[in-house]
Structure formats: structure tokens, C-alpha cells
Write an enzyme that holds these catalytic residues in place. Structure first.
Site, PDB file in Angstrom:
ATOM      1  N   ASP A  26      31.676  44.284  41.194  1.00 42.77           N
ATOM      2  CA  ASP A  26      32.779  45.254  41.054  1.00 42.77           C
ATOM      3  C   ASP A  26      32.233  46.654  40.803  1.00 42.77           C
ATOM      4  O   ASP A  26      31.820  46.983  39.696  1.00 42.77           O
ATOM      5  CB  ASP A  26      33.695  44.830  39.896  1.00 42.77           C
ATOM      6  CG  ASP A  26      34.580  43.667  40.285  1.00 42.77           C
ATOM      7  OD1 ASP A  26      34.623  42.672  39.548  1.00 42.77           O
ATOM      8  OD2 ASP A  26      35.226  43.761  41.345  1.00 42.77           O
ATOM      9  N   ASP A  68      41.801  38.477  43.954  1.00 36.59           N
ATOM     10  CA  ASP A  68      40.927  39.036  42.931  1.00 36.59           C
ATOM     11  C   ASP A  68      41.708  39.547  41.728  1.00 36.59           C
ATOM     12  O   ASP A  68      42.470  40.496  41.841  1.00 36.59           O
ATOM     13  CB  ASP A  68      40.135  40.193  43.578  1.00 36.59           C
ATOM     14  CG  ASP A  68      39.089  40.768  42.654  1.00 36.59           C
ATOM     15  OD1 ASP A  68      38.509  41.804  43.010  1.00 36.59           O
ATOM     16  OD2 ASP A  68      38.872  40.191  41.575  1.00 36.59           O
TER      17      ASP A  68
END
Ligand code: DX5
Ligand code: ZN
Length: 225
Positions: free
Chosen positions: A34, A185
Site C-alpha cells: 500500500d 481491498d
């Protein structure tokens, strides 16, 4: 077949090598990286995620699933291409010029640029972005990432209205014979995994639910079922 991409965003910095090794033993399908620039989202994980990714590249053969939450997509793509990830996913909302036609062209150029550099490409959309806004790009990408939380941090609850969006995307790609992965996600755990798989997702990103488990393999196997 459902795959699991473990987000290392909330990984305990004390025992990184142990965590990475245990995730490898647990056979996560990907490491979900991320990348946040402190502008597109408040948090800035840019340098840390570059670091973690190069470390993982050195000690593991498992593929990197890079999720760019940045304003300057070009520089982030160039930085992460050098680590030879399996896929680089950028946000549709990163291209927010007044001129919609310019955004369209820039997105298509970025898709082509990533592919020309021998890397798969994904396009991500936030919970409030309409699916219709990205239909035209689907034939050119490998994966569509449906954010099931507002991007920016781990440990949030899945936004249930996104389930319909996953369903609609699955219906659309099946109807139009478009062969892409649907990755979800945010807030994915043993309860919500059932819902998102039923809706049509085939790659599940999970951070908190995996990293807090005593045995990563048990939870990863369960998420895949
Ligand atoms: C949020 C990130 C997600 C998040 C997932 O902006 O894109 O990948 O880290 O973590 P959990 O599973 O804790 O929601
Ligand atoms: Zn992510």
C-alpha cells in the site's frame, strides 16, 4: 480460484523478516504493497513501502501486488517498476483534471506505459466512484481493484454497499467477455470474505485479519475457501 494478497501496511516493524517469512510459509499468493503519498490520502508510506518491497524482493520469490494511492502516478510507477512487481494498480481518481478527455487519455497512456514496461496493470476505484466511469478501460487492464473501504488506512470496516458494485462488475465482465481479475481491498476477514466471493471477487486483500492471526496459514486458507 480465489487468491489472497496480504497487505503489509499494518505489519509490526519490530519483526519484519519474521513476518515476511511466516507469510511466505503460509503461502500468501501476493504481498499487497500500500503506497500512500500523504496527498492522495493523508498517510505517507511511500519510503517505507519502497523499503519493504526491495527487502521482500531480496528474500522472497512471492509476487508484489502494488497499490498506488498517490497523486503523481508516473513517478510512483517508475519507482516501483524497478522492483519488478507482478502488477501495479493505480487509482482512477488520481487523474482528476477538469478536462475529462485529458483524464481519459492520460489513464490509457499510463495503462500502456506500465504494460510496455513488462508489468501487469490494475485500475482501482474508491467506494463512491461509479463503476460506469471505468468500463471503457476494462478491456486494457489485468485487474480491477474495488476499494471496500475509503483508501488511507488499515483496520476499517467493509462498506457493505460495495458488494453490489462487485456484483455489477462481475456481471458486466461476464456479459462482455472481459477476462480480468476482481480484487477487493479493505475490511476483508473470515465473515466478509464470504460476501465478496459470492459477489464475484477472486483476489482478496487482507491486512489486519491476517496479521493479527496466530497462524497466518489457517486464516489464509480459510479466506481462500
Ligand atoms: C487501505 C489499503 C488496504 C488496507 C487493507 O487504504 O488499500 O490494502 O491496508 O487492510 P485491512 O485488511 O486491515 O482493511
Ligand atoms: Zn490496498
Amino acid at each position: 480460484m480465489v487468491e489472497v494478497s496480504t497487505s503489509i501496511l499494518t505489519m509490526d516493524e519490530k519483526d519484519i523478516s519474521k513476518t515476511i517469512m511466516n507469510l511466505e510459509i503460509a503461502k500468501t499468493d501476493y504481498f499487497h504493497i500500500d503506497v500512500m503519498d500523504g496527498k492522495f490520502v493523508t498517510k505517507n508510506t511511500y519510503a517505507k513501502m519502497l523499503n519493504y518491497s526491495s527487502y521482500i524482493k531480496r528474500i522472497s520469490n512471492l509476487p508484489l501486488d502494488v497499490h498506488l494511492m498517490v497523486e503523481d502516478v508516473q513517478s510512483a510507477v517508475d519507482d516501483f517498476l524497478s522492483l519488478e512487481p507482478n502488477i501495479i494498480t493505480f487509482h482512477f481518481e488520481s487523474f482528476d483534471n477538469e478536462d475529462k478527455e485529458k483524464n481519459r487519455k492520460d489513464i490509457l497512456d499510463m495503462i500502456r506505459y506500465i504494460k510496455d514496461n513488462n508489468c501487469k496493470v490494475g485500475l482501482a476505484i474508491k467506494p463512491n466512484t461509479n463503476l460506469e466511469d471505468i468500463y471503457e478501460f476494462l478491456p486494457y487492464i489485468h485487474m480491477c481493484l474495488i476499494m471496500t473501504v475509503e483508501p488511507g488506512k488499515g483496520g476499517q470496516e467493509l462498506i457493505t454497499s460495495t458488494l453490489k458494485k462487485i456484483e455489477n462488475l462481475k456481471t458486466y465482465i461476464d456479459k462482455n467477455d472481459i477476462d480480468i481479475d476482481i480484487e477487493v481491498d479493505g475490511g476483508i476477514n473470515l465473515v466478509t470474505a464470504k460476501d465478496v466471493k459470492k459477489s464475484g471477487a477472486n483476489i482478496l486483500v487482507s491486512g489486519t485479519a491476517v496479521l493479527m492471526a496466530k497462524d497466518y496459514k489457517v486464516i489464509i486458507d480459510e479466506l481462500r475457501k
